[in-house]
Design a protein around this motif. Structure first.
Motif, PDB file in Angstrom:
ATOM      1  N   HIS A 115       0.821  -1.216   0.000  1.00 36.37           N
ATOM      2  CA  HIS A 115       0.000   0.000   0.000  1.00 36.37           C
ATOM      3  C   HIS A 115       0.855   1.267   0.000  1.00 36.37           C
ATOM      4  CE1 HIS A 115      -3.867  -1.988   0.717  1.00 36.37           C
ATOM      5  NE2 HIS A 115      -3.271  -2.741   1.617  1.00 36.37           N
ATOM      6  N   ASP A 171     -12.095  -2.867  -2.821  1.00 33.92           N
ATOM      7  CA  ASP A 171     -11.255  -3.673  -1.936  1.00 33.92           C
ATOM      8  C   ASP A 171     -10.302  -4.482  -2.813  1.00 33.92           C
ATOM      9  OD1 ASP A 171     -10.093  -5.427  -0.177  1.00 33.92           O
ATOM     10  OD2 ASP A 171     -11.965  -6.117   0.721  1.00 33.92           O
ATOM     11  N   HIS A 180      -8.016  -6.741  -1.947  1.00 36.15           N
ATOM     12  CA  HIS A 180      -7.435  -7.938  -1.329  1.00 36.15           C
ATOM     13  C   HIS A 180      -8.133  -9.226  -1.763  1.00 36.15           C
ATOM     14  CE1 HIS A 180      -6.761  -4.472   1.411  1.00 36.15           C
ATOM     15  NE2 HIS A 180      -5.566  -5.012   1.580  1.00 36.15           N
ATOM     16  N   ALA A 202      -8.485  -6.028   5.299  1.00 37.83           N
ATOM     17  CA  ALA A 202      -7.822  -6.862   4.291  1.00 37.83           C
ATOM     18  C   ALA A 202      -8.503  -8.206   4.093  1.00 37.83           C
ATOM     19  CB  ALA A 202      -6.367  -7.092   4.682  1.00 37.83           C
ATOM     20  N   SER A 253      -1.600 -10.731   5.762  1.00 41.90           N
ATOM     21  CA  SER A 253      -2.627 -10.134   4.915  1.00 41.90           C
ATOM     22  C   SER A 253      -2.113  -9.841   3.509  1.00 41.90           C
ATOM     23  CB  SER A 253      -3.158  -8.854   5.555  1.00 41.90           C
ATOM     24  OG  SER A 253      -2.093  -7.944   5.842  1.00 41.90           O
ATOM     25  N   ASP A 254      -1.094  -8.989   3.398  1.00 43.12           N
ATOM     26  CA  ASP A 254      -0.669  -8.464   2.103  1.00 43.12           C
ATOM     27  C   ASP A 254       0.741  -8.890   1.709  1.00 43.12           C
ATOM     28  OD1 ASP A 254      -2.989  -7.142   2.712  1.00 43.12           O
ATOM     29  OD2 ASP A 254      -2.267  -5.150   2.265  1.00 43.12           O
TER      30      ASP A 254
END
Length: 291
Positions: free
Chosen positions: A60, A119, A121, A189, A261-262
């Motif tokens: 991000h 979103d 994700h 996320a 999460s990412d």
């Protein structure tokens, strides 16, 4: 006599067919580590995959480097998520001067909206991850038709693993009492995971980590924890843990562990691959909520 033998050997060797040259691996650059893992599973030995945002990085808020511009300039394919995740990427592509084909792997996915924002994700749902993988397969076949059979075979094998993973997650969630299927995470996320598998996630931050949660948002989360008797809060590997620690201290909700999460981890970490990441997360969730 020896000299004559050497001459004959040289002539005979010269008559043998030349060994087929192996093609150089196709240069693939992924915007972040999860997409790089997908590309490696599909491409196998026919691709050389690198990632702009490496293990443990936050896509991000990433700031590209000159080395990233060179990676993009040298790439044949640039694999990106889209949906507003990589806001820094268009400028990097322009400055690199490269001619890589850009592959947006969320093509064909039903996008969630959080207010006016998309979103990004989508990979948190394993069925969506399968769409990512098939999009990567199709892009590799277009870029390297000679490897089509390899890419199709690799994809079929990996999709079978993802099918098994999806079933594994559903079975694990089924062991959690319905009234316990609520958690707090740092940023939003896990919306696709929630929609697919039926665990509610509440987050003080939105779909991006680039803005801090307001005092009002935190107060609202604390109120929800008390009213809904939410049993656990979770840290995230890409986020500062202090906010979740504060919410845990003020509500008595236990910290259930760290969710990925990412970003994946390095090879020696808990989640070096996408499959490892999903397994780690579901183990953390069932461990905290399944009692």
């Amino acid at each position: 006599m020896i000299r004559l033998g050497l001459v004959l050997m040289t002539v005979l060797l010269g008559c043998l067919p030349a060994r087929a040259q192996q093609p150089a691996p196709l240069g693939v650059v992924a915007s972040f580590s999860i997409l790089a893992d997908f590309a490696r599973n599909v491409g196998g030995d026919r691709v050389a995959v690198s990632s702009l945002v490496g293990p443990g990085g936050d896509v991000h808020v990433y700031t590209p480097t000159p080395a990233d511009a060179k990676k993009v300039a040298d790439a044949r394919l640039l694999v990106v998520n889209g949906l507003g995740l990589e806001g820094w990427l268009p400028r990097l592509v322009q400055s690199s001067g490269g001619k890589a084909v850009i592959v947006t792997v969320t093509k064909g996915i039903k996008t969630r909206k959080l207010g006016s924002e998309s979103d990004p994700h989508a990979w948190q749902s394993v069925p969506n991850a399968k769409i990512y993988v098939t999009n990567i397969r199709d892009a590799l076949i277009a870029a390297d038709p000679a490897g089509a059979d390899v890419y199709r075979a690799n994809t079929a094998a990996y999709l079978a693993k993802l099918d098994a993973l999806d079933a594994e997650v559903r079975q694990a969630v089924a062991t959690i009492p319905a009234e316990h299927r609520k958690v707090i995470s740092t940023h939003a996320a896990f919306g696709y995971f929630a929609e697919t598998y039926g665990i509610a996630f509440i987050a003080p931050q939105g779909v991006s980590t680039d803005s801090e949660a307001s005092a009002r948002d935190v107060a609202s989360i604390i109120s929800q924890i008390h009213k809904a008797k939410i049993p656990a809060v979770f840290l995230e590997n890409i986020s500062d843990p202090r906010l979740m620690q504060r919410i845990s201290a003020e509500t008595g909700a236990k910290i259930g562990g760290t969710l990925y999460s990412d970003s994946l981890t390095a090879e020696n970490g808990e989640a070096p691959t996408y499959i490892d990441m999903v397994r780690h997360n579901i183990k953390a969730l069932t461990g905290a909520l399944g009692r």
